[in-house]
Design a protein around this motif. Sequence first.
Motif, PDB file in Angstrom:
ATOM      1  N   ASP A  71      11.642  -2.080 -31.987  1.00 56.32           N
ATOM      2  CA  ASP A  71      12.634  -1.115 -31.511  1.00 56.32           C
ATOM      3  C   ASP A  71      12.279   0.325 -31.889  1.00 56.32           C
ATOM      4  O   ASP A  71      12.887   1.267 -31.373  1.00 56.32           O
ATOM      5  N   GLN A  72      11.303   0.515 -32.776  1.00 55.86           N
ATOM      6  CA  GLN A  72      10.898   1.854 -33.191  1.00 55.86           C
ATOM      7  C   GLN A  72       9.837   2.464 -32.294  1.00 55.86           C
ATOM      8  O   GLN A  72       9.499   3.641 -32.451  1.00 55.86           O
ATOM      9  N   ILE A  73       9.292   1.698 -31.361  1.00 58.85           N
ATOM     10  CA  ILE A  73       8.088   2.125 -30.640  1.00 58.85           C
ATOM     11  C   ILE A  73       8.288   3.452 -29.907  1.00 58.85           C
ATOM     12  O   ILE A  73       7.390   4.295 -29.875  1.00 58.85           O
ATOM     13  N   VAL A  74       9.460   3.664 -29.307  1.00 58.60           N
ATOM     14  CA  VAL A  74       9.705   4.918 -28.595  1.00 58.60           C
ATOM     15  C   VAL A  74       9.605   6.111 -29.536  1.00 58.60           C
ATOM     16  O   VAL A  74       9.053   7.164 -29.174  1.00 58.60           O
ATOM     17  N   LEU A  75      10.112   5.970 -30.738  1.00 55.64           N
ATOM     18  CA  LEU A  75      10.145   7.076 -31.690  1.00 55.64           C
ATOM     19  C   LEU A  75       8.815   7.264 -32.417  1.00 55.64           C
ATOM     20  O   LEU A  75       8.527   8.367 -32.901  1.00 55.64           O
ATOM     21  N   LEU A  76       7.985   6.224 -32.488  1.00 53.31           N
ATOM     22  CA  LEU A  76       6.711   6.311 -33.197  1.00 53.31           C
ATOM     23  C   LEU A  76       5.593   6.885 -32.331  1.00 53.31           C
ATOM     24  O   LEU A  76       4.659   7.521 -32.847  1.00 53.31           O
ATOM     25  N   LEU A  77       5.648   6.673 -31.031  1.00 48.24           N
ATOM     26  CA  LEU A  77       4.518   6.991 -30.152  1.00 48.24           C
ATOM     27  C   LEU A  77       4.107   8.463 -30.138  1.00 48.24           C
ATOM     28  O   LEU A  77       2.903   8.754 -30.142  1.00 48.24           O
ATOM     29  N   PRO A  78       5.032   9.428 -30.047  1.00 52.38           N
ATOM     30  CA  PRO A  78       4.583  10.821 -29.926  1.00 52.38           C
ATOM     31  C   PRO A  78       3.616  11.249 -31.023  1.00 52.38           C
ATOM     32  O   PRO A  78       2.625  11.936 -30.752  1.00 52.38           O
ATOM     33  N   HIS A  79       3.852  10.855 -32.268  1.00 56.14           N
ATOM     34  CA  HIS A  79       2.950  11.233 -33.353  1.00 56.14           C
ATOM     35  C   HIS A  79       1.591  10.550 -33.231  1.00 56.14           C
ATOM     36  O   HIS A  79       0.567  11.103 -33.650  1.00 56.14           O
TER      37      HIS A  79
END
Length: 501
Positions: A295-303
């Motif tokens: 569920d964190q993938i959306v928030l982790l990707l930009p970095h």
Amino acid sequence: MTAPFVVLAIAVTCIATVVGGVHGVRLSRTTSDFYVAGRTVTPWRNAFAIGGEYLSAASFLGIAGLVYASGAAMLWFPVGYTLGYVVLAAVIAAPLRRSGAYTVPDFAQLRLESARLRLFTSVLVVVIGWLYLVPQLQGADIAVATLTGAPGWVGSVLVVGVVTINVVSGGMRSVTDLQAVQYWVKLVAIAVPAVILVAIWAADHRPFPEMPAPRVESLGMEAYSTYSLLIALCLGTMGLPHVAVRFYTNRDGRSARRTTVPVIGLLGLFYLFPPVYAVLGRAYLPTLPPGGQADQIVLLLPHVIAPGAIGEALVVVLSVGAFAAFLSTASGLAVAVTGVIDQDLVRPRLRRWTGDDVDGIFSFRVSAIISMIVPLVITVALGHVGLATMVGLVFAVSASTLCPLLALGVWWRDLTARGAAIGMTVGAIGSLAATVVVLTGHLPPEPYAAYVQRPAAWTVPLAFVTAILASLATAERIPRNTLRTMTRLHTPERAHSGRRH
């Protein structure tokens, strides 16, 4: 360096929501304003509000996580979410508005003339609403922990505080305007970073990643899970209390039906983007960091894809959209649950204690506080459960209980209060038992686990068949005013107006 900007973005989103809610005090003066926005919401305005309300934590974070972890088969989630409104428009939207009810329990009593059934329906509405609030609070926990490193419970407490202030201040009238704005906030917040990240991916010349595929030996159960999921999502939408109450805010039945058409387009547009994050996640982050969740993938990707200033800016944008999702859906659920707690629990007891008339707005505000404290306690006690998994279970409960009441109540004149109650009881026992088993982790061995994880394929037919058979067995208890009520549900308002003139 990202955390301070993220904290600022989340704070601005929450403050803007509170300001909008407080502004609603100037607009909300009557009980009708608090419950159904005075029944003056236009179709397009209501469509935007429904889009803002319906696109929850599971939509913003959970779908991408599911597709990332389990592959393209999980795309049935957004398909089912959207199809649910097609079914709702065809089956109950206009009749529900013509009923003149404020809440689903109101409809139950109007149609089946039973105070006991009303109370039972109220309990189910509150249970479903609380269960659906849990993933919104969990989503806030995930976002806060991932983006700032703060304890997860900070997110839950923040959402509960903002939503309580918002609902207490203006009820449905202020919530409607906020949710309409929040749809566009969420759409921009998920679409713009997706487009930028895809452009970077294309510039990197990375191949299309291989997505997880179902095991060949489990194809039969995959088919069962898919069909059961679609049943839950298509029929569960109809029974969600915060969805049903939105159609009471339209001017008439025709407006209620016209609201649903643009909703389908708005939801379809949004759901183009979560799978993009799943594909990019497989390309750039095939293995989650230690302790990470899908569920964190959306928030982790930009970095990962764009380290530096661009990635930080995209994370800030996504954090705004995520919190808009938590706040808007939680606000709609809070209004729906508050209305039921107020009418069927708080206000009757206040009358009994005071022996006098009770200020409806005061009791509504007391109920709003109650409606948010309980799911906060459940969230803290429960710990993490996959967002989309939790939402799928809630949809199954809704499809197995309130959907038979609404669908049969609108279209079958022979439904009785006892038949509806027995049918909903059977559906509730099956779906809630499955939910408890999944949440406690005591799943049966394969292949039987799928029947518990996706119970709608057997609990929904069981509830409908039981309600029908029990009604036929109690045919002498068909409500006295059934014909009059059915005529009211299915006669366009213009026909009533023509007869009066």
